[in-house]
Design a protein around this motif. Structure first.
Motif, short mmCIF file in Angstrom:
data_model
loop_
_atom_site.label_atom_id
_atom_site.label_comp_id
_atom_site.label_asym_id
_atom_site.label_seq_id
_atom_site.Cartn_x
_atom_site.Cartn_y
_atom_site.Cartn_z
N ASP A 63 0.86 -1.17 0.00
CA ASP A 63 0.00 0.00 0.00
C ASP A 63 0.90 1.23 0.00
O ASP A 63 1.77 1.37 0.86
CB ASP A 63 -0.91 -0.01 1.22
CG ASP A 63 -1.88 1.17 1.23
OD1 ASP A 63 -2.07 1.77 0.16
OD2 ASP A 63 -2.42 1.49 2.31
N LYS A 64 0.67 2.11 -0.96
CA LYS A 64 1.54 3.28 -1.10
C LYS A 64 1.43 4.22 0.09
O LYS A 64 2.36 4.99 0.37
CB LYS A 64 1.22 4.02 -2.39
CG LYS A 64 -0.21 4.55 -2.45
CD LYS A 64 -0.47 5.26 -3.76
CE LYS A 64 -1.91 5.80 -3.81
NZ LYS A 64 -2.15 6.52 -5.09
N ASP A 65 0.30 4.17 0.80
CA ASP A 65 0.12 5.07 1.94
C ASP A 65 0.62 4.47 3.25
O ASP A 65 0.60 5.15 4.28
CB ASP A 65 -1.36 5.41 2.10
CG ASP A 65 -1.90 6.16 0.89
OD1 ASP A 65 -1.11 6.88 0.26
OD2 ASP A 65 -3.09 6.01 0.57
N CYS A 66 1.02 3.21 3.23
CA CYS A 66 1.48 2.54 4.45
C CYS A 66 2.95 2.17 4.32
O CYS A 66 3.32 1.36 3.46
CB CYS A 66 0.64 1.28 4.71
SG CYS A 66 1.16 0.34 6.15
N ASN A 67 3.79 2.79 5.12
CA ASN A 67 5.22 2.46 5.13
C ASN A 67 5.71 2.07 6.51
O ASN A 67 6.91 2.03 6.76
CB ASN A 67 6.03 3.66 4.61
CG ASN A 67 5.73 4.94 5.36
OD1 ASN A 67 5.01 4.93 6.36
ND2 ASN A 67 6.27 6.05 4.88
N ASN A 88 1.26 1.70 12.15
CA ASN A 88 0.66 3.03 12.02
C ASN A 88 -0.85 3.00 12.28
O ASN A 88 -1.59 3.84 11.76
CB ASN A 88 0.95 3.61 10.64
CG ASN A 88 0.33 2.79 9.52
OD1 ASN A 88 -0.15 1.66 9.76
ND2 ASN A 88 0.30 3.32 8.32
N THR A 90 -3.31 0.84 11.40
CA THR A 90 -4.21 0.51 10.31
C THR A 90 -4.30 -1.00 10.14
O THR A 90 -3.35 -1.73 10.41
CB THR A 90 -3.76 1.15 8.99
OG1 THR A 90 -2.44 0.68 8.69
CG2 THR A 90 -3.75 2.65 9.08
N GLN A 104 -10.14 -1.39 4.51
CA GLN A 104 -9.09 -0.79 5.34
C GLN A 104 -9.75 -0.08 6.50
O GLN A 104 -10.77 0.59 6.34
CB GLN A 104 -8.24 0.18 4.53
CG GLN A 104 -7.09 0.80 5.31
CD GLN A 104 -6.17 1.63 4.45
OE1 GLN A 104 -6.30 1.62 3.22
NE2 GLN A 104 -5.26 2.35 5.07
#
Length: 559
Positions: A63-67, A88, A90, A104
């Motif tokens: 997921d591009k928003d989850c690092n 984070n 999520t 999500q």
């Protein structure tokens, strides 16, 4: 497994490190139901799915928003979905086949553990254990969140939502919880050492198992068959309980016991039901070093109990049988162990080190050559062979082949499917996802140009091939002998007999330069043979440029 006839030193448990997997920094792992796929959560927020048969990466979910780092991964029953919880705060539910997000959810606190509901093939409900918070039942598609009770009060309803000061402390950042086999009940352990059996639909405590010593429960795990429950406590003891409730319809059995104990008070009734629900079976510990356990668990068939050391800088794995005997001690690299999983079918254990590598522990099989032929004899050292006198004599047939004792008229059933005891609860109508298709990756244009250039260098170094024929073979060139010019083969898309289009390849700069040089360079015609010419044919003498007949050509022309 028949324990009395099996040598514990030759049991079905891993012994050595067979292989290791590397891909970034992996933090947590989980097998699918068949053990064909292994999911690993990484520190960069991605979830890598390994094909455990080929030991290659089948898919990577990102997921591009989850690092943030993944804290846990959980498979659905038939392997179609994966739930990943991250630091984070999520939760992401993935579709494994398509690699797309199904749902999500954002939480108030970071989840340390999340498990999908086992009673559905495509679940959207999950059990989450956040940090410093009671366990939660979350319906991800509907967006509903229900907090489960983590302790029993003396009130009439028997429910109390725990506060941080009473239930949580520095040694217990979360309350561990897990579903039973079919997901109708939730078992959780609190800081008092109590085990609560909770109806998650009504968020109500249905049974209470009093603590043995009062130690904080840090982990709670069910075996695959649902017959045993394991807890890991702060007193450094792993306890195994035998589940007395039926693996299916356990909630219904609790209702029946509740009706027979109406004369007791609320707490006494919960304790009475708890004593009939779980019975302490065995305790496991390292009585010498008294080490803490990081990850406990069961083998796939529930016959072995495993515990990973929580000591810093140690990668130690202990394996006991259910009788309580330590049968194997595994010591890995000098890296701390952070996660552990036993293969559902085979005697294989997978562990994760602090550096993010996955180690695969397997059984050390010894070759038995006598299995190929009953009369084969293995020799420890070379021996001189003495031939028998009649060893190679031709002997007449003295005995006829005995008739087969099998009943030839008996019908063979090829339709009935026998259920595997390991997966006896499988629904044959439900298609299970065991493998992911491999997608071939085409070479990049830069790699194609490099390969063509390397081929040209190889051909130039080979003196047995002419430069023109080598370039023509490599670059797709054709020579027109009548005109003496070199023409390129048309690589434009064209339809062939199969209805497919040919691939158009763009030539590199080296190929274009070689083509230009060959066009400028005159091509020398081959001399015709004397036998191929007739007496009246004309040929050109290259020395003076005159056209002469064949009769006038000297013999030196053909030498």
């Amino acid at each position: 497994m028949n324990n009395p006839i099996i040598d514990p030193l030759q049991g079905d448990f891993p012994e050595v490190i067979e292989e290791y997997l590397e891909h970034g920094v992996m933090k947590c792992i989980a097998f699918n139901r068949r053990g064909t796929l292994l999911a690993a959560g990484c520190s960069n927020g991605s979830c890598v799915i390994w094909d455990f048969e080929t030991r290659g990466i089948a898919k990577e979910l990102q997921d591009k928003d989850c690092n943030a780092a993944i804290t846990s991964v959980s498979w659905s029953k038939y392997g179609h979905r994966i739930l990943a919880s991250s630091a984070n705060r999520t939760l992401i539910l993935w579709d494994v086949a398509t690699g797309e997000k199904v749902a999500q959810t954002a939480l108030e606190k970071a989840p340390l553990q999340a498990r999908l509901y086992p009673g559905s093939s495509t679940p959207s409900m999950c059990l989450v254990c956040p940090v410093y918070s009671p366990p939660l039942i979350i319906e991800m598609k509907a967006g509903t969140i229900t907090a489960l009770p983590a302790s029993v009060s003396d009130g009439g309803d028997g429910l109390s939502v725990p506060s941080r000061n009473k239930v949580f402390d520095e040694t217990t950042p979360h309350i561990p919880a897990c579903f039973n086999k079919h997901g109708d009940l939730v078992y959780l352990g609190n800081s008092k050492g109590e085990i609560l059996v909770v109806d998650h639909d009504k968020a109500q405590v249905r049974a209470l198992i009093p603590p043995a010593v009062g130690a904080v429960i840090k982990n709670i795990v069910f075996s695959r068959n649902g017959q045993y429950l394991l807890t890991n406590s702060s007193d450094r003891i792993i306890r195994v309980y035998e589940n007395m409730l039926p693996t299916k319809d356990g909630l219904k059995a609790l209702d029946e016991m509740d009706e027979t104990l109406n004369d007791l008070g609320w707490v006494e009734k919960l304790k009475a039901i708890g004593s009939k629900s779980l019975v302490l079976y065995r305790e496991f510990q390292d009585s010498v070093t008294r080490i803490h356990w990081k990850v406990p668990g069961f083998s796939g068939d529930g016959e072995w109990v495993i515990g990973g050391s929580a000591s810093k800088g140690e990668h130690k794995i202990y394996i006991w049988d259910r009788a309580g005997h330590l049968v194997k001690f595994l010591e890995g690299p000098k890296e701390a162990l952070i996660d552990l999983a036993w293969h559902p079918v085979h005697p294989i254990v997978v562990s994760v080190s602090f550096s993010g590598s996955i180690f695969i522990w397997a059984k050390d099989y010894t070759e038995n050559w006598s299995a190929f032929a009953p009369d084969f004899k293995e020799l420890e050292e070379n021996e001189e062979y003495v031939e028998r006198e009649d060893e190679f004599d031709i002997m007449p047939e003295t005995e006829k082949v005995k008739d087969s004792e099998a009943n030839q008229e008996e019908e063979v059933d090829i339709i009935t499917v026998e259920h595997d005891s390991t997966f006896s609860d499988s629904d044959l109508s439900q298609e299970e996802l065991c493998f992911l298709p491999a997608t071939p990756c085409p070479d990049a244009p830069e790699q194609q140009d490099i390969s063509v250039g390397n081929s040209l260098k190889l051909v130039e170094n080979n003196h047995s091939v002419s430069p023109l024929s080598a370039d023509a073979a490599l670059n797709g060139l054709a020579m027109n002998h009548e005109s003496g010019h070199v023409e390129g083969i048309d690589n434009s898309p064209a339809e062939d007999t199969s209805g497919r289009l040919k691939r158009k390849r763009k030539p590199s700069e080296k190929v274009l330069e070689s083509q230009a040089e060959m066009v400028k360079k005159p091509v020398k015609k081959a001399k015709p043979s004397a036998k191929a010419l007739k007496p009246k044919d004309k040929v050109v003498d290259e020395d003076n440029g005159l056209s002469v007949s064949v009769d006038e050509v000297s013999d030196d022309y053909y030498r």
